[in-house]
Design a protein around this motif. Structure first.
Motif, mmCIF file in Angstrom:
data_model
loop_
_atom_site.group_PDB
_atom_site.id
_atom_site.type_symbol
_atom_site.label_atom_id
_atom_site.label_comp_id
_atom_site.label_asym_id
_atom_site.label_seq_id
_atom_site.Cartn_x
_atom_site.Cartn_y
_atom_site.Cartn_z
ATOM 1 N N LEU A 85 -12.936 -9.728 -4.716
ATOM 2 C CA LEU A 85 -11.629 -10.350 -4.939
ATOM 3 C C LEU A 85 -10.701 -9.401 -5.697
ATOM 4 C CD1 LEU A 85 -12.656 -14.009 -5.860
ATOM 5 C CD2 LEU A 85 -11.544 -13.238 -3.756
ATOM 6 N N ALA A 86 -11.260 -8.686 -6.684
ATOM 7 C CA ALA A 86 -10.448 -7.704 -7.416
ATOM 8 C C ALA A 86 -10.002 -6.581 -6.490
ATOM 9 C CB ALA A 86 -11.248 -7.154 -8.600
ATOM 10 N N ASN A 87 -10.900 -6.131 -5.603
ATOM 11 C CA ASN A 87 -10.521 -5.109 -4.614
ATOM 12 C C ASN A 87 -9.428 -5.616 -3.694
ATOM 13 O OD1 ASN A 87 -13.956 -3.962 -4.265
ATOM 14 N ND2 ASN A 87 -12.354 -3.239 -5.623
ATOM 15 N N THR A 88 -9.492 -6.908 -3.347
ATOM 16 C CA THR A 88 -8.468 -7.506 -2.484
ATOM 17 C C THR A 88 -7.116 -7.523 -3.183
ATOM 18 O OG1 THR A 88 -10.167 -8.902 -1.464
ATOM 19 C CG2 THR A 88 -7.879 -9.523 -1.106
ATOM 20 N N MET A 89 -7.117 -7.819 -4.485
ATOM 21 C CA MET A 89 -5.870 -7.779 -5.256
ATOM 22 C C MET A 89 -5.286 -6.380 -5.252
ATOM 23 S SD MET A 89 -6.890 -10.151 -8.561
ATOM 24 C CE MET A 89 -5.353 -9.720 -9.406
ATOM 25 N N GLN A 90 -6.143 -5.361 -5.430
ATOM 26 C CA GLN A 90 -5.672 -3.982 -5.399
ATOM 27 C C GLN A 90 -5.026 -3.646 -4.057
ATOM 28 O OE1 GLN A 90 -9.547 -2.194 -6.362
ATOM 29 N NE2 GLN A 90 -8.590 -1.186 -8.100
ATOM 30 N N ALA A 91 -5.733 -4.000 -2.979
ATOM 31 C CA ALA A 91 -5.234 -3.664 -1.646
ATOM 32 C C ALA A 91 -3.914 -4.371 -1.356
ATOM 33 C CB ALA A 91 -6.281 -4.020 -0.595
ATOM 34 N N TRP A 92 -3.838 -5.663 -1.686
ATOM 35 C CA TRP A 92 -2.632 -6.426 -1.408
ATOM 36 C C TRP A 92 -1.448 -5.891 -2.214
ATOM 37 C CZ3 TRP A 92 -0.820 -9.106 2.315
ATOM 38 C CH2 TRP A 92 0.300 -9.919 2.125
ATOM 39 N N ALA A 93 -1.707 -5.474 -3.453
ATOM 40 C CA ALA A 93 -0.629 -4.925 -4.275
ATOM 41 C C ALA A 93 -0.037 -3.679 -3.632
ATOM 42 C CB ALA A 93 -1.154 -4.595 -5.671
ATOM 43 N N ASN A 94 -0.882 -2.851 -3.044
ATOM 44 C CA ASN A 94 -0.382 -1.636 -2.399
ATOM 45 C C ASN A 94 0.283 -1.930 -1.059
ATOM 46 O OD1 ASN A 94 -1.269 0.243 -4.399
ATOM 47 N ND2 ASN A 94 -3.346 -0.001 -3.657
ATOM 48 N N ILE A 95 -0.176 -2.963 -0.362
ATOM 49 C CA ILE A 95 0.435 -3.326 0.919
ATOM 50 C C ILE A 95 1.874 -3.796 0.720
ATOM 51 C CG2 ILE A 95 0.294 -4.965 2.850
ATOM 52 C CD1 ILE A 95 -2.743 -4.838 2.574
ATOM 53 N N ILE A 96 2.173 -4.347 -0.445
ATOM 54 C CA ILE A 96 3.546 -4.769 -0.745
ATOM 55 C C ILE A 96 4.518 -3.605 -0.617
ATOM 56 C CG2 ILE A 96 5.046 -5.626 -2.600
ATOM 57 C CD1 ILE A 96 2.790 -7.399 -3.534
ATOM 58 N N SER A 97 4.025 -2.388 -0.828
ATOM 59 C CA SER A 97 4.901 -1.214 -0.720
ATOM 60 C C SER A 97 5.470 -1.054 0.680
ATOM 61 C CB SER A 97 4.128 0.051 -1.105
ATOM 62 O OG SER A 97 3.804 0.043 -2.486
ATOM 63 N N LEU A 98 4.884 -1.737 1.658
ATOM 64 C CA LEU A 98 5.450 -1.693 3.000
ATOM 65 C C LEU A 98 6.866 -2.255 2.998
ATOM 66 C CD1 LEU A 98 4.806 -0.948 5.942
ATOM 67 C CD2 LEU A 98 3.987 -3.299 6.276
ATOM 68 N N GLY A 99 7.123 -3.218 2.122
ATOM 69 C CA GLY A 99 8.473 -3.758 1.969
ATOM 70 C C GLY A 99 9.440 -2.723 1.431
ATOM 71 N N TRP A 100 8.956 -1.863 0.522
ATOM 72 C CA TRP A 100 9.826 -0.811 -0.008
ATOM 73 C C TRP A 100 10.147 0.210 1.080
ATOM 74 C CZ3 TRP A 100 10.829 -3.960 -3.318
ATOM 75 C CH2 TRP A 100 9.978 -4.436 -4.296
ATOM 76 N N VAL A 101 9.194 0.445 1.980
ATOM 77 C CA VAL A 101 9.445 1.387 3.067
ATOM 78 C C VAL A 101 10.559 0.880 3.969
ATOM 79 C CG1 VAL A 101 8.434 2.470 5.122
ATOM 80 C CG2 VAL A 101 7.101 2.306 3.006
ATOM 81 N N THR A 102 10.529 -0.410 4.286
ATOM 82 C CA THR A 102 11.563 -0.971 5.164
ATOM 83 C C THR A 102 12.930 -0.975 4.491
ATOM 84 O OG1 THR A 102 11.055 -3.220 4.388
ATOM 85 C CG2 THR A 102 9.870 -2.411 6.331
ATOM 86 N N ARG A 103 12.956 -1.045 3.159
ATOM 87 C CA ARG A 103 14.222 -1.057 2.431
ATOM 88 C C ARG A 103 14.698 0.350 2.080
ATOM 89 N NH1 ARG A 103 13.245 -6.021 -1.938
ATOM 90 N NH2 ARG A 103 12.466 -7.571 -0.422
ATOM 91 N N GLY A 104 13.839 1.330 2.267
ATOM 92 C CA GLY A 104 14.224 2.701 1.967
ATOM 93 C C GLY A 104 14.013 3.109 0.529
ATOM 94 N N GLY A 105 13.437 2.240 -0.287
ATOM 95 C CA GLY A 105 13.200 2.567 -1.689
ATOM 96 C C GLY A 105 12.732 1.352 -2.461
ATOM 97 N N VAL A 106 12.330 1.562 -3.707
ATOM 98 C CA VAL A 106 11.824 0.485 -4.567
ATOM 99 C C VAL A 106 12.993 -0.187 -5.275
ATOM 100 C CG1 VAL A 106 10.152 -0.106 -6.346
ATOM 101 C CG2 VAL A 106 9.803 1.932 -4.950
ATOM 102 N N GLN A 107 12.941 -1.518 -5.354
ATOM 103 C CA GLN A 107 13.980 -2.286 -6.029
ATOM 104 C C GLN A 107 13.344 -3.170 -7.091
ATOM 105 O OE1 GLN A 107 16.256 -4.446 -3.125
ATOM 106 N NE2 GLN A 107 16.821 -2.614 -1.960
ATOM 107 N N ASP A 108 13.932 -3.139 -8.277
ATOM 108 C CA ASP A 108 13.430 -3.967 -9.369
ATOM 109 C C ASP A 108 13.712 -5.432 -9.076
ATOM 110 O OD1 ASP A 108 12.190 -4.522 -11.699
ATOM 111 O OD2 ASP A 108 13.746 -3.723 -13.019
ATOM 112 N N GLY A 109 12.843 -6.309 -9.615
ATOM 113 C CA GLY A 109 13.019 -7.731 -9.390
ATOM 114 C C GLY A 109 11.691 -8.460 -9.374
#
Length: 371
Positions: free
Chosen positions: A61-85
């Motif tokens: 479950l902890a490994n799953t949390m790690q993986a999911w946290a990094n998969i969120i970066s796919l949203g930053w790729v579509t936006r062209g960068g990281v946004q605070d919030g």
């Protein structure tokens, strides 16, 4: 006054490609974990009610949390960068929780196997479930204490933009070290020491003679002498101990490279983007490594029905007299009312002549063992 973290950052072409590679690595681990969870539901439930599986599920479950946290970066790729919030804060919290959780449950598994194979202590089920509750409570406390009790207006949000994704911001460097890296390194060191002690114990190098511990080393060609110090449980669990030591090794292999690059960055050194990406990808594949080790470990678990119970030592037997010559005080096993046959243990039939020539194994009591 500390500099406030930026509210957004724009990816360069190289940074965007690096983040995509890290997301792919996390997707590989995430899918492997999902497959394992699905198989664990439908596979034969030999160890469903054992402590080891409960702790191992927590690690997954902890490994799953790690993986999911990094998969969120796919949203930053579509936006062209990281946004605070809010999404950025959620990614930072999941990343810290997954990293600390992996360290905690890796250590708990090592401690459980040490209790079982070194101390020969059977953990009560109540204590086992208490360990699960305490472990997750500790992880969530570490995650929430940052934004709730440590975050200040002068330094800005606790979770925010950190390089190419979101994590504990650079204005909280001390917290980055002592609220994550410290637990990861502590887990690596303690788990390795516990596994080494366990391996030496079941192999016969580490002995308890007259209440005192001693280390016995023999030349490589005379390693057969170590078998005189083993009981049935030691022999059955030696292969398992050899395999389980790879869990802390795999954890160390995945975490040390990325930690080195982080330390170099803390010291002001310029780490190349390709090296930073490579070490992060290795770390992101930690979930996949645990899945692979799990399928390998299943072949090393002896059948629960063939494992004995731990009892007090027997005295004045032929086996003890022989073993005593080598300075070994063995654990012994209790014979049941109806003697278990060799067939029930998966052993070939033994002729009466050969039976009398063998050193007797004093009782084999079938039981469900708490792994």
């Amino acid at each position: 006054m500390a500099t406030l973290p930026p509210s957004s950052t724009i990816y360069s072409s190289a940074q965007r490609n690096a983040v995509i590679i890290q997301v792919v690595s996390s997707l590989v681990s995430f899918n492997a974990l999902l497959v394992l969870f699905g198989l664990m539901i439908f596979m034969k439930k030999t160890y469903t009610h054992t402590h080891f599986q409960a702790y191992f599920v927590c690690l997954l479950l902890a490994n799953t949390m790690q993986a999911w946290a990094n998969i969120i970066s796919l949203g930053w790729v579509t936006r062209g960068g990281v946004q605070d919030g809010g999404l950025c804060a959620m990614q930072g919290g999941l990343k810290q929780g997954g990293n600390v959780g992996s360290a905690v449950w890796s250590f708990v598994i090592s401690l459980h196997l040490f209790n079982l194979l070194f101390l020969r202590y059977k953990t009560p089920k109540l204590i086992s479930w208490g360990m699960v509750v305490f472990g997750w409570s500790f992880v969530f406390t570490i995650v929430f204490i940052g934004p709730v009790a440590i975050e200040t207006a002068a330094r800005g949000p606790f979770f925010g933009i950190a390089e190419h994704s979101c994590w504990i911001t650079l204005n909280y460097r001390v917290q980055q070290i002592f609220m994550e890296y410290f637990f990861e390194y502590l887990s690596v060191v303690l788990s390795f020491l516990l596994h080494v002690g366990t391996f030496l114990r079941v192999r016969g190098n580490l002995l308890c003679v007259d209440g005192r511990w001693r280390v016995r080393w023999v030349p490589f060609g005379d390693s057969w002498q170590l078998s005189l110090g083993r009981d049935f449980t030691d022999s059955a669990m030696l292969a398992l101990a050899k395999h389980m030591v790879w869990y802390p090794v795999a954890y160390a292999v995945t975490i040390i490279p990325v930690s080195i690059t982080r330390i170099a960055q803390f010291c002001g050194l310029d780490v190349p983007l390709w090296l930073d990406t490579l070490t992060n990808c290795i770390f992101d594949l930690g979930g996949l490594a645990n899945v692979v080790l799990f399928f390998g470990a299943r072949h090393f678990f002896p059948k629960a029905s063939a494992l004995p119970a731990f009892t007090e030592q027997r005295k004045d037997t032929a086996r003890d007299a022989i073993v005593a010559q080598h300075g070994v005080t063995p654990f012994t096993l209790q014979r049941p009312a109806s003697e278990m046959s060799e067939v029930s243990l998966g052993l070939p039939p033994v002729s009466p002549r050969r039976r009398t020539s063998m050193m007797s194994i004093n009782s084999l009591t079938p039981m469900r063992h708490d792994f």
